[in-house]
Scaffold this active site. Structure first.
Site, short mmCIF file in Angstrom:
data_model
loop_
_atom_site.label_atom_id
_atom_site.label_comp_id
_atom_site.label_asym_id
_atom_site.label_seq_id
_atom_site.Cartn_x
_atom_site.Cartn_y
_atom_site.Cartn_z
N CYS A 73 14.99 5.35 15.74
CA CYS A 73 14.53 6.46 14.91
C CYS A 73 14.33 7.67 15.80
O CYS A 73 13.64 7.60 16.82
CB CYS A 73 13.21 6.08 14.24
SG CYS A 73 12.42 7.49 13.45
N CYS A 79 6.23 10.80 15.57
CA CYS A 79 5.73 10.72 14.19
C CYS A 79 4.46 9.88 14.06
O CYS A 79 3.53 10.25 13.36
CB CYS A 79 6.85 10.22 13.30
SG CYS A 79 6.34 9.22 11.91
N CYS A 82 5.23 4.43 12.88
CA CYS A 82 5.54 3.09 13.42
C CYS A 82 4.98 3.01 14.84
O CYS A 82 4.92 4.00 15.54
CB CYS A 82 7.05 2.87 13.51
SG CYS A 82 7.92 2.94 11.93
N GLN A 284 0.40 -2.94 -3.70
CA GLN A 284 0.96 -3.40 -2.42
C GLN A 284 2.29 -2.69 -2.14
O GLN A 284 3.16 -2.66 -3.01
CB GLN A 284 1.16 -4.91 -2.46
CG GLN A 284 -0.13 -5.70 -2.48
CD GLN A 284 -0.82 -5.72 -1.12
OE1 GLN A 284 -0.36 -5.14 -0.14
NE2 GLN A 284 -1.97 -6.38 -1.07
N TYR A 313 -12.19 -6.93 -6.06
CA TYR A 313 -11.31 -5.89 -5.51
C TYR A 313 -9.90 -6.12 -6.06
O TYR A 313 -8.93 -6.26 -5.31
CB TYR A 313 -11.27 -5.92 -3.97
CG TYR A 313 -12.62 -5.93 -3.29
CD1 TYR A 313 -13.26 -4.73 -2.98
CD2 TYR A 313 -13.24 -7.12 -2.95
CE1 TYR A 313 -14.49 -4.73 -2.34
CE2 TYR A 313 -14.47 -7.13 -2.31
CZ TYR A 313 -15.09 -5.94 -2.01
OH TYR A 313 -16.30 -5.97 -1.36
N GLU A 334 -12.88 -4.09 -10.14
CA GLU A 334 -12.22 -3.03 -9.38
C GLU A 334 -12.94 -1.71 -9.65
O GLU A 334 -13.38 -1.47 -10.78
CB GLU A 334 -10.74 -2.97 -9.81
CG GLU A 334 -10.00 -1.69 -9.51
CD GLU A 334 -9.84 -1.40 -8.02
OE1 GLU A 334 -9.53 -2.33 -7.26
OE2 GLU A 334 -10.05 -0.24 -7.64
N ASP A 382 -10.30 -9.41 -1.90
CA ASP A 382 -9.21 -8.64 -1.26
C ASP A 382 -9.72 -7.22 -0.99
O ASP A 382 -9.24 -6.26 -1.59
CB ASP A 382 -7.98 -8.64 -2.19
CG ASP A 382 -6.76 -8.00 -1.56
OD1 ASP A 382 -6.82 -7.65 -0.36
OD2 ASP A 382 -5.75 -7.83 -2.26
N CYS A 409 -6.33 -6.57 4.91
CA CYS A 409 -5.37 -5.87 5.76
C CYS A 409 -6.01 -5.52 7.10
O CYS A 409 -5.43 -4.80 7.89
CB CYS A 409 -4.84 -4.62 5.05
SG CYS A 409 -6.14 -3.51 4.55
N1 SAH Z 1 -6.04 -7.13 -5.00
C1 SAH Z 1 -5.32 -5.90 -5.25
C2 SAH Z 1 -5.87 -4.68 -4.54
C3 SAH Z 1 -6.32 -4.84 -3.13
S1 SAH Z 1 -6.68 -3.35 -2.26
C4 SAH Z 1 -3.83 -6.09 -4.95
O1 SAH Z 1 -3.44 -7.05 -4.34
O2 SAH Z 1 -3.05 -5.21 -5.34
C5 SAH Z 1 -8.40 -3.17 -2.40
C6 SAH Z 1 -8.86 -2.68 -3.75
O3 SAH Z 1 -10.29 -2.59 -3.69
C7 SAH Z 1 -8.36 -1.29 -4.14
O4 SAH Z 1 -7.80 -1.34 -5.41
C8 SAH Z 1 -9.66 -0.42 -4.14
O5 SAH Z 1 -9.62 0.57 -5.13
C9 SAH Z 1 -10.70 -1.45 -4.43
N2 SAH Z 1 -12.07 -1.15 -3.98
C10 SAH Z 1 -12.45 -0.44 -2.89
N3 SAH Z 1 -13.79 -0.42 -2.79
C11 SAH Z 1 -14.27 -1.16 -3.81
C12 SAH Z 1 -15.59 -1.52 -4.24
N4 SAH Z 1 -16.66 -1.13 -3.55
N5 SAH Z 1 -15.71 -2.27 -5.33
C13 SAH Z 1 -14.62 -2.69 -6.02
N6 SAH Z 1 -13.36 -2.38 -5.67
C14 SAH Z 1 -13.18 -1.62 -4.59
#
Ligand code: SAH
Length: 452
Positions: A73, A79, A82, A284, A313, A334, A382, A409
């Site tokens: 790249c 940048c 990466c 994702q 989440y 969420e 998550d 993550c």
């Molecule tokens: N499980 C989902 C999203 C994971 S990312 C998937 O796989 O697509 C983390 C998520 O947590 C995001 O959507 C974000 O908006 C949410 N989030 C962040 N802080 C939060 C909180 N305090 N309470 C509830 N959700 C939250």
């Protein structure tokens, strides 16, 4: 004795840190050097000195590592998107596996079975989302690129290798039309001008594209001509949305969106779950790799038809909905309202009836659900990079599920949170790293915990 700024030193690179920097030692002091590969000898100029460590700039590779590869790249060095393009993908996976193992051993002091890392099915052009900042170039023409690390200096990048070629082409063509119709790019210094970001999302399976222009204003001059131009050249673009962001801020999107073409979202599916993808909800970015991850999550959850599943989440509800047919009832939590609305619509599209989505903070909702006496058999967590807060973890333990599936993550906060759960009656059974972000430092981790 410490190194000094600008000093030239020779180093042997021992490994790669979670920031993607190579690390070597000079008289015992750790020196972090971007763009170096484990196993090589390099000449480095010291750029910044701290008490315990220093940062260096790679000046010359004296003896290259076997894993070093040609950089493909043109803007890789500047940048910052990466960090691992200079090593083979095989080595990248080895390093990421090690990073996750180290976090769990060091931060979490956890000794669970570490499964082999799941590679991404695609290592290039895998992102279904791109947000290009837009600025005027020296001739006053709009150009796209990425901000250099820790700065707002635009590095022009027309053909980013992480994005689908189509999304790069659409963004470039947006610049052509902006010039044609005299639509100005935004200027951060003066807070004048209009288009701040060109933001694109594409459904991996459906091919549908959402184009969102983030603007410092409330409407797009020559908007109908602009939209017609885009749609004529790129029939994949089903939705064109303006997102209003008139604040002096680093946050990319504002809270208000206006739809110019189609609906405010595109349609795709993930693990057979129909999904509505709008501009504001988390989704994702690497669909086929995330589908693999969801399969591991289902495997770790081991649901039975009588089980209640709590998905904390939950974003647009995709993980929980992908397991819906394996359990009796699903509850998702969420905090972003648009994501919750999509989650409800996704559930409706798959005729999932025994489902509830709560728009709330995970800790607050979990505490309330625990108080109401909810006893889910399985809880999926998550969280975002910062991990779970204490209230969430306490409420999870209070609800006493048989299994917890922790997805994250950020392996450092995941290890911390898993360690807390392990101190409260749970044991970590399996840890799996999954590469959702090839060529970058980022890595996803999934952990199975069960009640002792
Ligand atoms: N499980 C989902 C999203 C994971 S990312 C998937 O796989 O697509 C983390 C998520 O947590 C995001 O959507 C974000 O908006 C949410 N989030 C962040 N802080 C939060 C909180 N305090 N309470 C509830 N959700 C939250």
């Amino acid at each position: 004795m410490s190194v000094t700024k600008n000093q030239m030193v020779e180093l042997f690179i021992e490994g790669i840190t979670s920031e993607g920097n190579g690390v070597g030692r000079y008289q015992g002091q750790a020196i972090f050097v971007p763009l170096t590969a484990p196993g090589e000898r390099v000449q480095v100029q010291i750029a910044k000195v701290a008490k315990q460590y220093a940062y260096g700039i790679l000046r010359q590779v004296l003896e290259p590592a076997a894993c070093r590869i040609e950089q493909d790249c043109p803007v890789y060095r500047s940048c910052g998107g990466c960090q691992l393009r200079h090593i083979t993908y095989e080595e990248e996976l080895r390093q990421k596996q090690q990073m996750v193992a180290d976090c769990f051993a060091r931060i979490g002091k956890i000794t669970a079975e570490m499964l082999p890392i799941l590679p991404s099915p695609q290592t290039e052009h895998y992102r279904n989302k791109v947000q290009f900042p837009v600025q005027e170039d020296s001739q006053g023409k709009p150009q796209i690129g990425f901000f250099a690390p820790r700065s707002h200096r635009l590095v022009a990048a027309q053909n980013c290798l992480l994005q689908p070629t189509l999304l790069n082409e659409i963004a470039q063509y947006c610049c052509v039309l902006m010039e044609k119709y005299h639509i100005p790019a935004y200027n951060e210094q003066t807070h004048k001008g209009l288009v701040r970001h060109i933001y694109l999302r594409q459904g991996y399976h459906s091919g549908q594209v959402l184009l969102c222009l983030v603007i410092n204003g409330t409407n797009l001059p020559s908007g109908s001509k602009f939209c017609a131009g885009i749609q004529q050249k790129f029939p994949e673009v089903c939705s064109i949305v303006l997102n209003i962001n008139q604040q002096k801020t680093n946050v990319i999107t504002g809270t208000k969106s206006v739809c110019l073409v189609g609906k405010e979202y595109i349609q795709d599916n993930m693990c057979e779950v129909p999904v509505q993808i709008g501009p504001l909800s988390f989704y994702q970015v690497n669909t086929p790799a995330a589908e693999q991850l969801y399969h591991v999550a289902a495997d770790f959850a081991q649901l039975k038809p009588t089980d209640v599943l709590l998905d904390l989440y939950c974003g647009m509800g995709t993980i929980g909905l992908s397991m819906y047919h394996q359990c009796k009832q699903l509850i998702g939590v969420e905090v972003i309202p648009e994501a919750v609305e999509s989650a409800w619509n996704n559930a409706k599209a798959m005729n999932a009836e025994n489902v509830r989505f709560l728009c709330a903070d995970a800790g607050t909702a979990a505490t309330q659900l625990a108080k109401e006496g909810l006893q889910p058999s399985v809880i999926v967590l998550d969280p975002p990079r910062k991990g779970c807060d204490e209230a969430t973890l306490n409420a999870v333990v209070e609800m006493a599920p048989e299994r917890i599936v922790m997805i994250s993550c950020n392996p450092a906060t995941a290890a911390r949170d898993v360690a807390i759960l392990c101190g409260k009656g749970y044991v970590a059974q399996k840890i799996q790293a999954a590469d959702l972000f090839p060529r970058t430092k980022h890595i996803e981790t999934i952990v199975q915990l069960s009640r002792v």
